[in-house]
Design a protein around this motif. Structure first.
Motif, PDB file in Angstrom:
ATOM      1  N   GLU A   1       0.835  -1.202   0.000  1.00  0.00           N
ATOM      2  CA  GLU A   1       0.000   0.000   0.000  1.00  0.00           C
ATOM      3  C   GLU A   1       0.873   1.256   0.000  1.00  0.00           C
ATOM      4  O   GLU A   1       0.610   2.210  -0.748  1.00  0.00           O
TER       5      GLU A   1
ATOM      6  N   LEU B   1      -0.219 -11.344  -9.851  1.00  0.00           N
ATOM      7  CA  LEU B   1      -0.082 -10.391  -8.747  1.00  0.00           C
ATOM      8  C   LEU B   1       1.210 -10.653  -7.979  1.00  0.00           C
ATOM      9  O   LEU B   1       1.959  -9.720  -7.676  1.00  0.00           O
ATOM     10  N   ARG B   2       1.468 -11.909  -7.661  1.00  0.00           N
ATOM     11  CA  ARG B   2       2.681 -12.226  -6.912  1.00  0.00           C
ATOM     12  C   ARG B   2       3.942 -11.868  -7.705  1.00  0.00           C
ATOM     13  O   ARG B   2       4.903 -11.324  -7.163  1.00  0.00           O
TER      14      ARG B   2
ATOM     15  N   GLN C   1       4.412  -8.057  -7.540  1.00  0.00           N
ATOM     16  CA  GLN C   1       4.765  -7.550  -6.221  1.00  0.00           C
ATOM     17  C   GLN C   1       6.166  -7.975  -5.795  1.00  0.00           C
ATOM     18  O   GLN C   1       6.937  -7.168  -5.269  1.00  0.00           O
TER      19      GLN C   1
ATOM     20  N   ARG D   1      -9.655  -9.514  -9.763  1.00  0.00           N
ATOM     21  CA  ARG D   1      -9.233  -9.352  -8.374  1.00  0.00           C
ATOM     22  C   ARG D   1      -8.982  -7.888  -8.033  1.00  0.00           C
ATOM     23  O   ARG D   1      -8.302  -7.171  -8.784  1.00  0.00           O
ATOM     24  N   GLN D   2      -9.498  -7.468  -6.889  1.00  0.00           N
ATOM     25  CA  GLN D   2      -9.330  -6.082  -6.482  1.00  0.00           C
ATOM     26  C   GLN D   2      -7.866  -5.749  -6.211  1.00  0.00           C
ATOM     27  O   GLN D   2      -7.387  -4.662  -6.584  1.00  0.00           O
ATOM     28  N   ASP D   3      -7.121  -6.676  -5.577  1.00  0.00           N
ATOM     29  CA  ASP D   3      -5.719  -6.394  -5.268  1.00  0.00           C
ATOM     30  C   ASP D   3      -4.880  -6.252  -6.537  1.00  0.00           C
ATOM     31  O   ASP D   3      -4.002  -5.396  -6.618  1.00  0.00           O
TER      32      ASP D   3
ATOM     33  N   TYR E   1      -5.663  -2.758  -8.156  1.00  0.00           N
ATOM     34  CA  TYR E   1      -4.940  -1.638  -7.560  1.00  0.00           C
ATOM     35  C   TYR E   1      -3.458  -1.679  -7.911  1.00  0.00           C
ATOM     36  O   TYR E   1      -2.816  -0.626  -8.007  1.00  0.00           O
ATOM     37  N   ARG E   2      -2.937  -2.883  -8.128  1.00  0.00           N
ATOM     38  CA  ARG E   2      -1.510  -2.988  -8.454  1.00  0.00           C
ATOM     39  C   ARG E   2      -1.239  -2.566  -9.889  1.00  0.00           C
ATOM     40  O   ARG E   2      -0.197  -1.966 -10.187  1.00  0.00           O
TER      41      ARG E   2
END
Length: 452
Positions: A94, A254-255, A258, A295-297, A300-301
């Motif tokens: 975040e 995502l992973r 990140q 996916r929401q996460d 945002y990414r």
């Protein structure tokens, strides 16, 4: 590993209140041939920035007298042109995303990995000057409308960052061209630019296509193979139609984004990758999130910086310039012109297919025109099957926008199905999409083989 052996090597400001981290980063940067200054808090960092010239600033997010974000904001507000990267606690994405939105160049997770630090420094030192222009021969965005000027300005700004960019806009509005221009103005301009249509890869092959695989990982894996992330290492990965990614692949993507690491199918160890992600879709990703399809996460990414490509009908004053550009490129040495009546007809047309449709219209008109001039009849703007779709609707008929766009997409799909006697494979080819993408759109719009 000396990057700069000149008499005046680049100078870096490192801001952190932990002596061990300061010493580690300073030692790594000195070994790269850089000059290093230290600061242990926000006020000390601001004083250094106001008195010396730096090519890079690295700052921790949490400092004794404030936040590293204050350093970012200070640099941006004063237009210092100093790329700043934030160091964030492991797992605290975040803060990293917040800093990127504020204008940070990139982020480094703790514990700081030296390979990632070196990659970041390399990228910074390769940044073109702020006043650099796109090299000759590269396509550019045409038009002088306020909407297009806004797009160009944002492209110039995001090009000097490593932040993920999500480009939204209708089909044919120039999303991939915008992505290429971002890269062309960035530190990654000489590195790989890999594009992938997320709707064109079968779900069962997605993981191996994105991350690669080891020999023997599955039947047919006769040797090790690199994936799209490895192919784009050091450069940019452009994920077109990212909304078509299945949920199972969204988790893995995502992973990878990140952690900046990927694991090949069949491998036991992850390997670091240095890839900037630019994504695009004509769908509204926020709506896809609300519907549970995205996916929401991950949203945002990917959506750290948003670039909206305007539809051509929102830039009617630019239509003549764009049309004449296509005409000059397509007709070569021939002297063919657009009649004023043809230009007027184009400016009154709504272009559901945007710039791509305009290019197709000009190409078709060149084949039909006579006497070296294109007249309205040569444009064929209102074929009978599209009369309802292309007839200029009232403003009220375009709202809500999603309903209007759905009606345009539905009409195009139905026409292609009717042309092919409802052969979905053939219809997908007519529409220029994959069979899987067509099936998804038909399901979303409730179109069945019995529709007429």
């Amino acid at each position: 590993m000396n990057i700069d052996t000149q008499a005046n090597p680049a100078r870096v400001l490192v801001v952190d209140d932990e002596p061990d981290i300061l010493e580690l980063i300073e030692l790594a940067l000195l070994r790269m041939g850089l000059q290093v200054d230290r600061a242990s808090n926000v006020q000390e960092a601001l004083q250094q920035l106001n008195t010396k010239t730096y090519q890079l600033c690295l700052t921790d997010m949490r400092l004794p007298d404030g936040e590293g974000l204050e350093v970012v904001q200070h640099i941006i507000a004063r237009n210092m042109h100093v790329p700043v990267a934030v160091i964030t606690a492991h797992g605290n994405m975040e803060n990293a995303i917040f800093a990127l939105k504020a204008g940070a160049f990139d982020y480094l997770p703790k514990p700081v990995a030296l390979i990632q630090l070196r990659a970041l420094v390399n990228a910074v030192l390769k940044l073109p000057p702020p006043t650099a222009t796109v090299r000759k021969g590269v396509r550019t965005l045409l038009g002088l409308s306020p909407a297009m000027e806004k797009v160009r300005d944002l492209i110039d700004r995001v090009a000097r960052s490593q932040a993920p960019v999500h480009i939204s806009g209708e089909s044919g509005s120039g999303k991939e061209l915008a992505a290429r221009l971002i890269v062309e103005k960035s530190a990654r301009r000489d590195q790989p630019f890999i594009t992938v249509n997320c709707g064109a890869i079968p779900e069962t092959l997605m993981e191996s296509e994105f991350f690669g695989y080891r020999k023997g990982a599955f039947t047919g894996a006769e040797k090790d193979r690199e994936g799209l992330f490895q192919a784009a290492n050091g450069g940019t990965l452009f994920l077109d139609e990212v909304a078509d990614l299945p949920l199972s692949m969204q988790v893995k993507l995502l992973r990878a984004i990140q952690e900046k690491k990927v694991r090949k199918v069949g491998a036991t160890q992850e390997e670091p990758v240095d890839v900037r992600i630019i994504s695009a879709t004509h769908n509204a990703l926020a709506e896809q999130v609300q519907q549970g399809k995205f996916r929401q996460d991950l949203y945002y990414r990917l959506n750290v910086i948003t670039l909206l490509m305007p539809p051509l009908r929102a830039m009617r004053d630019d239509i003549a310039e764009v049309a004449n550009h296509f005409l000059a490129r397509l007709c070569g040495d021939a002297k063919i012109e657009l009649a004023s009546s043809a230009l007027k007809a184009l400016q009154q047309y709504d272009f559901p297919g945007n710039v791509r449709e305009l290019e197709n219209i000009i190409e078709r008109a060149l084949a039909l025109c006579s006497d070296d001039i294109i007249v309205p009849a040569d444009l064929q703007l209102t074929p009978t099957d599209f009369t309802e779709m292309t007839a200029k609707p009232s403003a009220a008929g375009k709202y809500p926008l999603t309903d209007y766009l759905d009606s345009v997409e539905r009409a195009a799909i139905l026409e292609a199905l009717q042309q092919t006697n409802f052969n979905r494979t053939a219809a997908a080819k007519v529409l220029g999409v994959t069979f899987r993408a067509l099936r998804y759109r038909m399901d979303r719009l409730g179109i069945t083989d019995k529709d007429e």
